[in-house]
Write a protein that holds these residues in place. Structure first.
Motif, PDB file in Angstrom:
ATOM      1  N   TYR A 105       0.673  -5.641  -3.043  1.00  0.00           N
ATOM      2  CA  TYR A 105      -0.592  -5.570  -2.285  1.00  0.00           C
ATOM      3  C   TYR A 105      -1.530  -6.639  -2.825  1.00  0.00           C
ATOM      4  CZ  TYR A 105      -5.452  -3.807  -1.755  1.00  0.00           C
ATOM      5  OH  TYR A 105      -6.809  -3.709  -1.552  1.00  0.00           O
ATOM      6  N   GLY A 147     -11.291 -11.676   0.747  1.00  0.00           N
ATOM      7  CA  GLY A 147     -12.541 -11.514   1.489  1.00  0.00           C
ATOM      8  C   GLY A 147     -13.021 -12.872   1.943  1.00  0.00           C
ATOM      9  N   GLN A 158      -4.662  -7.302   2.612  1.00  0.00           N
ATOM     10  CA  GLN A 158      -5.892  -6.778   3.206  1.00  0.00           C
ATOM     11  C   GLN A 158      -6.921  -7.896   3.352  1.00  0.00           C
ATOM     12  OE1 GLN A 158      -8.374  -4.231   0.630  1.00  0.00           O
ATOM     13  NE2 GLN A 158      -8.867  -2.986   2.411  1.00  0.00           N
ATOM     14  N   GLN A 203     -11.068  -0.961  -0.785  1.00  0.00           N
ATOM     15  CA  GLN A 203     -10.151  -1.863  -1.488  1.00  0.00           C
ATOM     16  C   GLN A 203      -9.134  -1.084  -2.326  1.00  0.00           C
ATOM     17  OE1 GLN A 203     -11.600  -5.587  -2.756  1.00  0.00           O
ATOM     18  NE2 GLN A 203     -10.125  -5.819  -4.408  1.00  0.00           N
ATOM     19  N   GLN A 252     -11.062  -8.962  -9.965  1.00  0.00           N
ATOM     20  CA  GLN A 252     -10.833  -7.788  -9.109  1.00  0.00           C
ATOM     21  C   GLN A 252     -10.464  -6.549  -9.922  1.00  0.00           C
ATOM     22  OE1 GLN A 252     -11.325  -8.055  -5.624  1.00  0.00           O
ATOM     23  NE2 GLN A 252     -12.167  -9.993  -6.385  1.00  0.00           N
TER      24      GLN A 252
END
Ligand code: TRP
Length: 386
Positions: free
Chosen positions: A84, A88, A119, A212, A246
């Motif tokens: 994953y 952004g 994502q 997230q 992150q």
């Protein structure tokens, strides 16, 4: 955001070194509580995958992890996991620093032959940007049969009707259900501790972390990880390649996971790609001269490397050149050779710069070609069944 006591600030919104110096990665590892990625692990990856480790692993760009060894253990036992990662939007074009996690993720997908979810944390107004970014991401060459790319606004229940009908109803609900489960486990105090939110921050920021977090759980994607007869296996592990800024999101995720009956995601984390001006700070999308963009022409690249790269003290010139050259020059013997020649003064700065321009231009050109082949139709990547 609250001031950090040690004056080095690293969170998803801000990366600032102490007194304008270098980011102290050892300190970061200690503060975040992750582990350093050892040579042993790199060698183990080579053994298990039967191929040389990616240049970013060999040269320490990915330098930290959380439970990556557990992922390797299960892979060795013949079990599956999934990847994953995400992105952004920050500007129209991506720079090379943005591509680092995706280039690395592509390598992981190829080496371990595993599914991947990507994502895009876009908002609706950024649809165009989103598409532009998605194309750049796809251009990294992911295995189309094993990759699911989604933007939050298409996938979440507040998204548009079109997407709602396109996807099986239970998918969107599963994702949202997981968000609520996570949100129920995290107090305001907790997010203040992790992210440094202040009372002035709007609630959108405070409520975003679960969005997230939940792609780390396979049950957020029933259309991928289950079929009619087989329910999602909640024990399917997830590995997240990302830049270390992150980490706060996933520290929170790992904290919550066992409490809601899920596995903790594992992480493999990179340092920041330094700006062209020097080592302190990362490439920034808001300062065009600090970075090489995937849309830069050969002339732009030449100009930037010759004019902007390595200005600063002698020390940082040296280090920065070493870093950029060593990260993108895959050829170990050639790099060794350059080090020796440059170290002994037989090779001059101009020659190293020229080689760097070549390496970067090749990379950007390859990316441009791959991107031109990506059609506007992203559905293929959105409807895969893994
Ligand atoms: N927050 C990340 C960014 O701003 C995007 C993102 C979403 C992400 N999910 C992720 C990054 C998982 C790494 C891994 O770019």
């Amino acid at each position: 955001m609250a001031e950090d006591v040690d004056s080095q600030v690293v969170n998803p919104w801000e990366v600032t070194a102490k007194d304008g110096g270098k980011i102290d990665y050892d300190k970061l590892i200690e503060k975040f509580g992750c582990q350093r990625l050892s040579d042993d692990i790199v060698q183990r990856v080579e053994r298990l995958t039967g191929r040389p480790a990616h240049v970013f692993l060999r040269r320490g760009v990915f330098f930290a992890h959380r439970d990556f060894n557990e992922i390797l253990d299960l892979y060795e036992r013949g079990e599956k996991f999934y990847l994953y990662t995400g992105r952004g939007p920050s500007s129209e074009a991506l720079h090379l620093g943005h591509l680092v996690p995706f280039m690395f993720t592509k390598y992981l997908q190829d080496a371990f032959k595993v599914p991947l979810v990507i994502q895009l944390t876009d908002d609706e107004k950024c649809m165009w940007k989103n598409l532009a970014n998605a194309k750049d991401i796809i251009a990294c060459g992911f295995d189309i049969t094993r990759t699911f790319i989604f933007s939050d606004f298409n996938y979440l229940p507040m998204g548009n009707f079109h997407a709602y009908f396109l996807l099986a109803e239970n998918c969107v609900i599963a994702f949202y259900e997981n968000m609520v489960k996570v949100a129920n486990c995290v107090t305001f105090n907790k997010v203040v501790g992790i992210f440094g939110f202040t009372p002035e921050d709007h609630i959108g920021k405070i409520s975003f972390p679960p969005v997230q977090a939940v792609p780390s759980f396979p049950s957020s994607f029933p259309h991928i990880f289950s079929n009619k007869n087989i329910k999602v296996n909640n024990n399917l592990r997830c590995l997240i390649p990302c830049a270390i800024d992150q980490d706060p999101y996933f520290r929170m995720t790992r904290d919550v996971a066992p409490r809601i009956g899920y596995q903790k995601p594992s992480l493999i984390e990179s340092s920041f790609f330094p700006a062209l001006q020097g080592e302190n700070g990362k490439m920034s999308a808001s300062d065009p001269n600090s970075a090489i963009y995937v849309t830069d022409s050969l002339k732009d690249i030449k100009n930037k490397v010759n004019r902007y790269a390595f200005s600063g003290g002698q020390d940082s010139i040296e280090n920065h050149r070493k870093f950029v050259t060593s990260v993108f020059l895959d050829d170990d013997p050639e790099l060794e050779h350059i080090k020796e020649e440059y170290g002994s003064g037989r090779m001059l700065t101009g020659q190293v710069k020229a080689r760097l321009i070549e390496v970067l231009s090749e990379l950007v050109e390859r990316h441009r070609k791959a991107r031109a082949l990506v059609t506007d139709e992203l559905d293929e990547y959105e409807s895969v069944n893994l």
